[in-house]
Design a protein around this motif. Sequence first.
Motif: not given
Length: 291
Positions: A164-177
């Motif tokens: 779940f935290m991996l998904f959160v980091l991926i979503w945040s990476s995509d959003t921040f980028a």
Amino acid sequence: MDKNFIQRSLSGLVYVLVIAICTTPLGEYLFSSFLPEVKQQHLFYGLITFLLIVGLFECIRIMKFDNGIYKWLVFPIAAFIYYKFTKRFFYHGFFFDVNLSEMLSLALIPIAAITLFKFPKELYFENGKLIFTVVYLALPFGFALGLPKFSTLDPEKSFTLEVFMLFVLIWSSDTFAFLTGKFFGKHKMAPKISPKKTWEGFAGGVILTLVLGFFVERYFPELRGNWMIVGLLVSVFAPLGDLVESQLKRSFAVKDSGNIIPGHGGVLDRLDSFIICAPVIYLYFILEKLF
């Protein structure tokens, strides 16, 4: 309000909810009143298996297999490989030993990506399509089974939140980028493959995902590994995963991998970053355990 925006928002919310139910103790809690035999590891396994199957169908569609033997070999070969990971998942093999053959198979994933970028004509042959599809999907989803910790042998070791935290980091990476690139982006990262990606957006994704990784590390100490390192790996490899899938679609002149998620495309469109990040993070967890 734009109907497409409403559709994207609702389907995105459902997608996030399904991920949360299948990768956190929330799922077992919701099922406990009417299906107490369903445990969190079963929900997680069901999710990963479903995504793998849909992903295989989408990859076959993207790569435009001929209706020959290679097309029909995709599923039995992928199923056999995934079965080997399944045995380790349910018998806790991921946590008690390091399998050398599976470690060596990790090398096949970057080889497949390099082939896609450097030698794309190799994937126009049916045997090339078969090998790429199996390596690109069966191995990453198999390694994804090794990310969380749980043990039916010890009830106190409950299912943990690594996925779940991996998904959160991926979503945040995509959003921040995306946001950083939208406001500050000037230098294109890969204009022929993904015109919207910029180096400024990439830098913003790295910095802000590292910050989020710091908070995950601080407030979830039970997770495997150091989550600032995980955040760094995600911020580097998530964009690469997006570029791999974009190059795949571009090579075969396909816009979306599917339409299973209204307004968002297919499973591969949503999980392109996860497909690359999952084996990378698994390898990190193994190295961190060894050293």
